[in-house]
Enzyme design. Structure first.
Site, PDB file in Angstrom:
ATOM      1  N   GLY A  95      -2.655 -19.395-133.131  1.00 23.99           N
ATOM      2  CA  GLY A  95      -2.210 -20.723-132.721  1.00 23.99           C
ATOM      3  C   GLY A  95      -1.030 -20.683-131.758  1.00 23.99           C
ATOM      4  O   GLY A  95      -0.935 -21.508-130.851  1.00 23.99           O
ATOM      5  N   ASN A  96      -0.131 -19.688-131.943  1.00 23.64           N
ATOM      6  CA  ASN A  96       1.083 -19.622-131.109  1.00 23.64           C
ATOM      7  C   ASN A  96       0.782 -19.290-129.648  1.00 23.64           C
ATOM      8  O   ASN A  96       1.630 -19.470-128.782  1.00 23.64           O
ATOM      9  CB  ASN A  96       2.089 -18.612-131.686  1.00 23.64           C
ATOM     10  CG  ASN A  96       1.590 -17.183-131.650  1.00 23.64           C
ATOM     11  OD1 ASN A  96       0.411 -16.915-131.868  1.00 23.64           O
ATOM     12  ND2 ASN A  96       2.474 -16.249-131.371  1.00 23.64           N
TER      13      ASN A  96
HETATM   14  P1  ADP Z   1      -2.710 -17.515-136.504  1.00 26.57           P
HETATM   15  O1  ADP Z   1      -2.644 -18.825-135.817  1.00 26.57           O
HETATM   16  O2  ADP Z   1      -2.272 -16.385-135.630  1.00 26.57           O
HETATM   17  O3  ADP Z   1      -4.007 -17.255-137.202  1.00 26.57           O
HETATM   18  P2  ADP Z   1      -1.550 -17.757-139.193  1.00 26.57           P
HETATM   19  O4  ADP Z   1      -0.419 -18.669-139.506  1.00 26.57           O
HETATM   20  O5  ADP Z   1      -2.908 -18.100-139.703  1.00 26.57           O
HETATM   21  O6  ADP Z   1      -1.533 -17.582-137.607  1.00 26.57           O
HETATM   22  O7  ADP Z   1      -1.213 -16.284-139.711  1.00 26.57           O
HETATM   23  C1  ADP Z   1       0.021 -15.651-139.384  1.00 26.57           C
HETATM   24  C2  ADP Z   1       1.028 -15.882-140.493  1.00 26.57           C
HETATM   25  O8  ADP Z   1       0.670 -15.150-141.663  1.00 26.57           O
HETATM   26  C3  ADP Z   1       2.437 -15.383-140.225  1.00 26.57           C
HETATM   27  O9  ADP Z   1       3.193 -16.289-139.466  1.00 26.57           O
HETATM   28  C4  ADP Z   1       2.998 -15.180-141.634  1.00 26.57           C
HETATM   29  O10 ADP Z   1       3.838 -16.256-142.003  1.00 26.57           O
HETATM   30  C5  ADP Z   1       1.772 -15.218-142.540  1.00 26.57           C
HETATM   31  N1  ADP Z   1       1.657 -14.130-143.528  1.00 26.57           N
HETATM   32  C6  ADP Z   1       1.139 -14.298-144.761  1.00 26.57           C
HETATM   33  N2  ADP Z   1       1.160 -13.169-145.454  1.00 26.57           N
HETATM   34  C7  ADP Z   1       1.700 -12.230-144.638  1.00 26.57           C
HETATM   35  C8  ADP Z   1       1.980 -10.834-144.787  1.00 26.57           C
HETATM   36  N3  ADP Z   1       1.689 -10.198-145.911  1.00 26.57           N
HETATM   37  N4  ADP Z   1       2.513 -10.181-143.744  1.00 26.57           N
HETATM   38  C9  ADP Z   1       2.810 -10.827-142.586  1.00 26.57           C
HETATM   39  N5  ADP Z   1       2.572 -12.142-142.395  1.00 26.57           N
HETATM   40  C10 ADP Z   1       2.022 -12.836-143.401  1.00 26.57           C
END
Ligand code: ADP
Ligand code: MG
Length: 312
Positions: free
Chosen positions: A10-11
């Site tokens: 998303g970023n």
């Molecule tokens: P995207 O839009 O890239 O799919 P998401 O928000 O779905 O982003 O996934 C990325 C997020 O996953 C990170 O910002 C972090 O807060 C979260 N996250 C959850 N568990 C973990 C973990 N074990 N290690 C790192 N990040 C994690």
């Protein structure tokens, strides 16, 4: 030439706190496109996929604001709208970024359907929140009138939840493959693809659901026989004990070790867990490099030198 599937988080399109104006999205996508153009200059063939959560959220708000004036569209059509909108911005920004590097190649967006099983257990347990928060009265009306599922979310209001089924196959694989073979950069499977189910006679129909884009990115990467699957997001990879006192970021890791951590529930459902599952599956399906890395490290990620990675 190596084909890489790059999954943009998303970023890559919106930063936290931004509203999602056209200008916000264009600015972020311009930066993302510059990263991707760098990879293309290195000689990789790219297949690009992306998330669509905030964009579909905004389309749903527009739908409701227009209620009584124009017909409301179901979620599968909202998904298609978001793929077209984001595809257009990526196509244009990528073309501009490539021209700056003296490169000129065809770029195509493919509106993509992802096949899900109509008996997927997710259909009886909707878990994925979509759209904004509403009042209880609104939620009750939607539940009664349309049979939707809504949940009360920790005092923040009521939110609709939809099923998040497993993607089985990418319907447009033949089109995507032939475009890649002809040297196109392909943008596809946005938002995890539009979920469709197949009936007995083979006909497809869209369903109200959301597929994790990371899981569809794996289906895409395995079916186009990509060498690498690079999942770019807003953190440097996957961590053990994430945000805990003994948080440990994972670098290169073996498939069996990562599977152990996966079963120990280090990775949160709905965010990191599907990414970890996707890279494990890609390696199991004979992929060579599978990485979860930060968006601004795309180049090192493609080389398998940063992020949480399995080298098959
Ligand atoms: P995207 O839009 O890239 O799919 P998401 O928000 O779905 O982003 O996934 C990325 C997020 O996953 C990170 O910002 C972090 O807060 C979260 N996250 C959850 N568990 C973990 C973990 N074990 N290690 C790192 N990040 C994690
Ligand atoms: Mg995500």
């Amino acid at each position: 030439m190596d084909t890489i599937v790059v999954a943009l988080g998303g970023n890559a399109i919106l930063q936290k706190g931004e509203k999602g104006t056209a200008e916000d999205q264009r600015r972020n996508i311009q930066n993302t496109a510059a990263q991707l153009a760098g990879l293309i200059k290195e000689g990789y063939r790219l297949v690009i996929t992306h998330g669509n959560g905030p964009q579909v959220g905004n389309i749903l708000i527009q739908n409701e604001a227009g209620r009584g004036k124009v017909p409301e569209m179901p979620m599968d059509i909202c998904g298609a709208q978001s793929q077209g909108m984001i595809g257009y911005m990526l196509q244009m920004c990528l073309r501009n970024a490539l021209r700056k590097l003296g490169l000129d190649m065809p770029i195509s967006t493919v509106i993509t359907q992802a096949l899900v099983d109509k008996n997927d257990p997710a259909f009886s347990h909707p878990t994925k929140p979509v759209g904004p928060f509403y009042s209880e009265e609104w939620a009750q009306e939607r539940m009664e009138r349309y049979g939707e599922t809504w949940i009360e979310d920790a005092g923040r209001g009521w939110r609709r939840v939809v099923p998040s089924p497993e993607p089985k196959a990418i319907i447009e694989t033949p089109s995507i493959k032939s475009l890649v073979d002809q040297g196109h950069i392909v943008i596809c499977s946005g938002g995890g693809g539009i979920p469709v189910v197949e009936s007995e006679d083979g006909s497809l129909a869209g369903v109200e659901a959301v597929i994790e884009k990371d899981l569809s990115a794996e289906r895409l990467a395995s079916s186009v026989k990509a060498t690498s699957l690079i999942i770019l997001t807003d953190v440097n990879g996957a961590a053990l004990n994430y945000r805990g006192a003994d948080e440990t970021w994972l670098g290169e890791v073996t498939l069996s070790k990562l599977a152990e951590y996966y079963h120990e529930s280090h990775f949160f459902e709905g965010s990191m867990r599907p990414k970890v599952k996707a890279i494990m599956r890609f390696i199991e399906h004979s992929g060579k490099i599978a990485v979860i890395a930060a968006l601004d490290k795309a180049r090192e990620a493609a080389l398998g030198q940063t992020g949480t990675r399995i080298l098959g």
